[in-house]
Write a protein that holds these residues in place. Sequence first.
Motif, short mmCIF file in Angstrom:
data_model
loop_
_atom_site.label_atom_id
_atom_site.label_comp_id
_atom_site.label_asym_id
_atom_site.label_seq_id
_atom_site.Cartn_x
_atom_site.Cartn_y
_atom_site.Cartn_z
N ASN A 193 -39.85 7.24 -3.49
CA ASN A 193 -38.62 6.87 -2.78
C ASN A 193 -37.76 5.87 -3.55
OD1 ASN A 193 -39.07 8.47 -0.44
ND2 ASN A 193 -40.55 6.96 0.31
N GLU A 194 -38.20 5.50 -4.76
CA GLU A 194 -37.46 4.52 -5.56
C GLU A 194 -36.40 5.24 -6.40
OE1 GLU A 194 -35.74 1.56 -7.14
OE2 GLU A 194 -37.36 1.16 -5.70
N LYS A 195 -35.12 5.00 -6.07
CA LYS A 195 -34.03 5.72 -6.70
C LYS A 195 -33.72 5.26 -8.12
CE LYS A 195 -31.79 6.79 -2.28
NZ LYS A 195 -30.58 6.62 -1.45
N SER A 196 -34.21 4.06 -8.51
CA SER A 196 -33.86 3.52 -9.82
C SER A 196 -34.73 4.07 -10.95
CB SER A 196 -33.96 1.99 -9.81
OG SER A 196 -35.31 1.56 -9.73
N ILE A 197 -35.76 4.87 -10.61
CA ILE A 197 -36.65 5.40 -11.64
C ILE A 197 -36.77 6.92 -11.51
CG2 ILE A 197 -38.00 3.27 -11.80
CD1 ILE A 197 -40.19 4.65 -10.17
N ASN A 198 -37.23 7.55 -12.59
CA ASN A 198 -37.44 8.99 -12.63
C ASN A 198 -38.94 9.25 -12.44
OD1 ASN A 198 -37.45 11.74 -13.16
ND2 ASN A 198 -37.24 11.48 -15.38
N PHE A 199 -39.37 9.24 -11.19
CA PHE A 199 -40.79 9.40 -10.88
C PHE A 199 -41.16 10.88 -10.89
CE2 PHE A 199 -44.27 9.60 -7.57
CZ PHE A 199 -45.24 9.06 -8.39
N VAL B 299 -35.67 -0.91 -24.53
CA VAL B 299 -36.31 -1.33 -25.77
C VAL B 299 -36.68 -0.12 -26.63
CG1 VAL B 299 -38.29 -2.55 -26.77
CG2 VAL B 299 -37.16 -3.46 -24.73
N ARG B 300 -37.24 0.92 -26.01
CA ARG B 300 -37.66 2.10 -26.78
C ARG B 300 -36.60 3.21 -26.79
NH1 ARG B 300 -42.35 4.96 -26.57
NH2 ARG B 300 -42.58 4.95 -24.32
N LYS B 301 -35.50 2.98 -26.09
CA LYS B 301 -34.33 3.87 -26.13
C LYS B 301 -34.66 5.29 -25.66
CE LYS B 301 -31.97 0.48 -27.79
NZ LYS B 301 -31.09 -0.30 -26.88
N ILE B 302 -35.45 5.40 -24.61
CA ILE B 302 -35.77 6.70 -24.01
C ILE B 302 -34.86 6.91 -22.80
CG2 ILE B 302 -37.54 8.08 -22.86
CD1 ILE B 302 -39.62 6.55 -24.49
N ALA B 303 -34.04 7.92 -22.83
CA ALA B 303 -33.12 8.17 -21.73
C ALA B 303 -33.87 8.70 -20.51
CB ALA B 303 -32.06 9.18 -22.17
N ASN B 304 -33.60 8.10 -19.35
CA ASN B 304 -34.19 8.54 -18.08
C ASN B 304 -35.70 8.73 -18.20
OD1 ASN B 304 -33.91 9.19 -15.35
ND2 ASN B 304 -33.75 11.38 -15.77
N PRO B 305 -36.45 7.68 -18.58
CA PRO B 305 -37.90 7.83 -18.84
C PRO B 305 -38.67 8.34 -17.63
CG PRO B 305 -37.26 5.51 -18.66
CD PRO B 305 -35.99 6.29 -18.74
N GLY C 167 -43.75 0.02 -12.18
CA GLY C 167 -43.00 1.21 -12.57
C GLY C 167 -41.55 0.91 -12.90
N ILE C 168 -40.94 0.06 -12.09
CA ILE C 168 -39.54 -0.32 -12.33
C ILE C 168 -39.39 -1.07 -13.64
CG2 ILE C 168 -37.64 -1.77 -11.51
CD1 ILE C 168 -38.61 -1.12 -8.63
N MET C 169 -40.27 -2.07 -13.85
CA MET C 169 -40.16 -2.91 -15.05
C MET C 169 -40.44 -2.11 -16.32
SD MET C 169 -41.69 -6.63 -13.92
CE MET C 169 -43.33 -6.03 -13.48
N ALA C 170 -41.49 -1.29 -16.30
CA ALA C 170 -41.83 -0.50 -17.49
C ALA C 170 -40.77 0.55 -17.78
CB ALA C 170 -43.19 0.16 -17.31
N VAL D 248 -43.84 6.57 -19.09
CA VAL D 248 -44.39 5.37 -18.47
C VAL D 248 -45.51 5.81 -17.54
CG1 VAL D 248 -43.94 3.51 -16.80
CG2 VAL D 248 -42.24 4.04 -18.57
N ILE D 249 -46.65 5.15 -17.60
CA ILE D 249 -47.73 5.42 -16.66
C ILE D 249 -48.15 4.11 -16.01
CG2 ILE D 249 -50.12 6.21 -16.40
CD1 ILE D 249 -49.58 8.22 -18.62
N VAL D 250 -48.19 4.12 -14.68
CA VAL D 250 -48.50 2.90 -13.93
C VAL D 250 -49.82 3.06 -13.20
CG1 VAL D 250 -46.10 2.19 -13.65
CG2 VAL D 250 -47.14 3.67 -11.94
N THR D 251 -50.52 1.94 -13.05
CA THR D 251 -51.77 1.92 -12.31
C THR D 251 -52.09 0.47 -11.96
OG1 THR D 251 -54.08 2.66 -12.32
CG2 THR D 251 -53.24 1.73 -14.35
#
Length: 340
Positions: free
Chosen positions: A199-205, A166-172, A156-159, A221-224
């Motif tokens: 609980n991860e503050k660096s992403i917009n979950f 890379v795709r220039k999406i603000a706060n994905p 999730g963090i990397m994507a 972003v979708i993670v699995t």
Amino acid sequence: MRIAVDAMGGDYAPKAIVEGVMLAKKEFPDIEFQLYGKESEIKKYVTDEHNIKVIHTDEKIESDDEPVRAIRRKKEASMVLAAKAVKDGEADAVFSAGNTGALLAAGLFIVGRIPNVERPGLMSTLPTFDEKKQGFDFIDMGANADNKPEHILQFGIMASHYAENVRKIANPRVGLLNNGSEESKGSELTKASFELLANEKSINFIGNVEARDILSGVADVIVTDGFTGNAVLKSIEGTALNIMSVLKSSILDSGAKGKLGAVLLKDALKNVKNGLDYSSYGGAVLFGLKAPVVKTHGSTGPEAVAYTIRQISVMLETKITDGLIEFYAERKKSENSNSI
């Protein structure tokens, strides 16, 4: 920028690969392309030798080779030499349309992981059919058969970094693929992953996302886990192929009126086909390595190769790998200071 290309990987190599490189050269004349493979075959399709280096080798990895064994035994294979060029600092990225498992092994064992990244994930940008039609980044698509919650958090963090830089999406928006949108849904893996992502503050979950909604633009972003991701990807691919097949059969079987209608709807049908084709977003990235390692489908054509080179150029320009290395270094430093 220097891109190491496995010119012998793929169903139509080296023709499709080299022709794709020639297309990309028109857009990126300053990129140096290092083409690894059989020189006499490669040069048949080289129309402009400026910034082209051909590194000859007779050895290549076949589609049915066992991945890890092939990487270890075929040390002069075009894919292996391309990966070594990155490891040795002679190239900045690796591109191949060859054996997926072998490329994953080459990326992991030759290029190497970013420090503090436990598992690289295979990520691709897939289409969406909402108004924006900007697609979503899907990870992991099969690099790992089994995952821990910590791996899914890192995906999730990397994507998210990729979508933003890379795709220039603000706060994905980051969603977790699950069998229901409620927080309480899912397996033990998805429940534990949900807690870490929340609980991860660096992403917009944004929470759980159901499979039926992933093409509607519900998340950027979708993670699995890799097993689920690969199954979902192949389901999407199969559905797209069957939709086009059914449309074609229905038109051909409907007589003169149907064929006339097809002529009138030609542009609309072409748009449907293009919308289902995610190759225009580029290739699949083995994300979490020290340099971009990018894979396209084995049956890829020149246009898809050119799209993938454009994708790699943006990754290099934005220094996405350097950003992740810095992020995880700072994260590790913070964890160590908090544990004292």
